[in-house]
Design a protein around this motif. Sequence first.
Motif, short mmCIF file in Angstrom:
data_model
loop_
_atom_site.label_atom_id
_atom_site.label_comp_id
_atom_site.label_asym_id
_atom_site.label_seq_id
_atom_site.Cartn_x
_atom_site.Cartn_y
_atom_site.Cartn_z
N ASP A 20 0.85 -1.19 0.00
CA ASP A 20 0.00 0.00 0.00
C ASP A 20 0.89 1.24 0.00
O ASP A 20 1.59 1.51 0.97
CB ASP A 20 -0.92 0.00 1.22
N LEU A 21 0.85 2.00 -1.10
CA LEU A 21 1.63 3.24 -1.19
C LEU A 21 0.76 4.47 -0.96
O LEU A 21 1.17 5.59 -1.26
CB LEU A 21 2.32 3.34 -2.56
N ASP A 22 -0.43 4.25 -0.43
CA ASP A 22 -1.33 5.35 -0.10
C ASP A 22 -1.05 5.79 1.34
O ASP A 22 -1.21 5.01 2.27
CB ASP A 22 -2.78 4.90 -0.25
N ALA A 23 -0.63 7.04 1.50
CA ALA A 23 -0.31 7.54 2.85
C ALA A 23 -1.53 7.55 3.76
O ALA A 23 -1.39 7.55 4.98
CB ALA A 23 0.29 8.94 2.76
N ASN A 24 -2.73 7.53 3.18
CA ASN A 24 -3.95 7.46 3.98
C ASN A 24 -4.34 6.03 4.33
O ASN A 24 -5.32 5.82 5.04
CB ASN A 24 -5.10 8.15 3.25
#
Length: 415
Positions: free
Chosen positions: A150-154
């Motif tokens: 997961d490269l989503d900071a959220n």
Amino acid sequence: MPRSENPPQMEITSERIQRLTKELWDRLIERGAAPKFRDDRTLRSFSLGEVAEILGVSGSYLRQLSIDGLGPTPELGTAGRRSYTLRQINELRAYLASARQKEALKFCPRRREGEKLQIISVAAGSASTTTSLYLAQGLALQGYRVLAIDLDANGSLSKMFGYYFPDIIFSDHPASMYAALRYDDDRVSVRSVIQSTHFDGLDFVPGTIELFRFERQSRQRYHSEKLRYPDASIRMVDALKEVEEDYDVVVIHCGGESFLTAGAYEAATGVLMTVRPQMADIASMAMSVDYYSHSVSLIEKAGRPVNHDFTKYLVTRHNPRDVSQQEAVALLRDSLGDDLLTAAVWESGAIRQASMKNQSLYELSAGEVGRSAYEQAMETLNSTNAEVMDILSKIWGRPPMYVARASRTAGKASS
């Protein structure tokens, strides 16, 4: 519970905000109401019929294996109904691959010698989080060794996997890819940030707010040292090389962060872009494709060729009864040709219900969302995954088989 001692008089604004948030968080933890890292999540068992569909054999054959004491011993429920855990399904795969060697690839699709690791970067877009989840879990169910990142900071994908963190960096949560990409001497091996999941054969790297640090630091280097995207993106390539022998497929869920996405594109062997069949969404996807092209061009200017095995487009949240959406799909088909996957994921209340529970339909039974809606949703999801798996088979020089199997299963469900 009494409030903490009086705050210091010289407290600055940021310190005050942090202190108040920490106090609120402590109270949530006391009441068991704080979302947190979950390492106790379990996956349900699968019925004999489900296992037969997953493996592509008949239920009567599996039943006879059980009676003869061959393969793993299933759990016996009411009326003698047999069920298997995913780990037992993978044990069945190993047994069948050994017993029926001519069909070994069918039962055990893991990479053979000379077959390269496939890294699929799912670009940010309509339902890209859901697509990443179902692709990673679907591949694991079919016997592949999968790493999801997961490269989503959220942390949108992380929440679906049961990993959830507040927007504060606490020291007791697993690290994100930032720890394996950072620019200072505290950079660690990617192995140290990989977490196991409740799906046998599927590992995961969570996405946390830490990833914003990498974006900020990369942006500073971009402006001060003119190292550009290639300096940031090559770190992703190097990190994944460390675990190249451990997996068959890596699924990267891209967020909105530009330097991390550039890294995902350079590391990728294939890119999957999602689009909802509405004109505004198609325009948004076109801009994402333009950014994709820009990122790749910067990497190529740095002297590193980008040779993706495929770039495919997937229609998601499709209502096949909507005339305007039919026209939008036709436009996409005319423009993209064979790069647009034949399968499309339909708009589904069952998928939405599962998402609200931070789970996938693979984790739920049909009765939890309604059998008809469940079967229809699973048909479109499995057809999409089957098409992707046949693409992987072609790249590895294997004959395609998954789309044909999914079609037979869908026919049984329809009848």
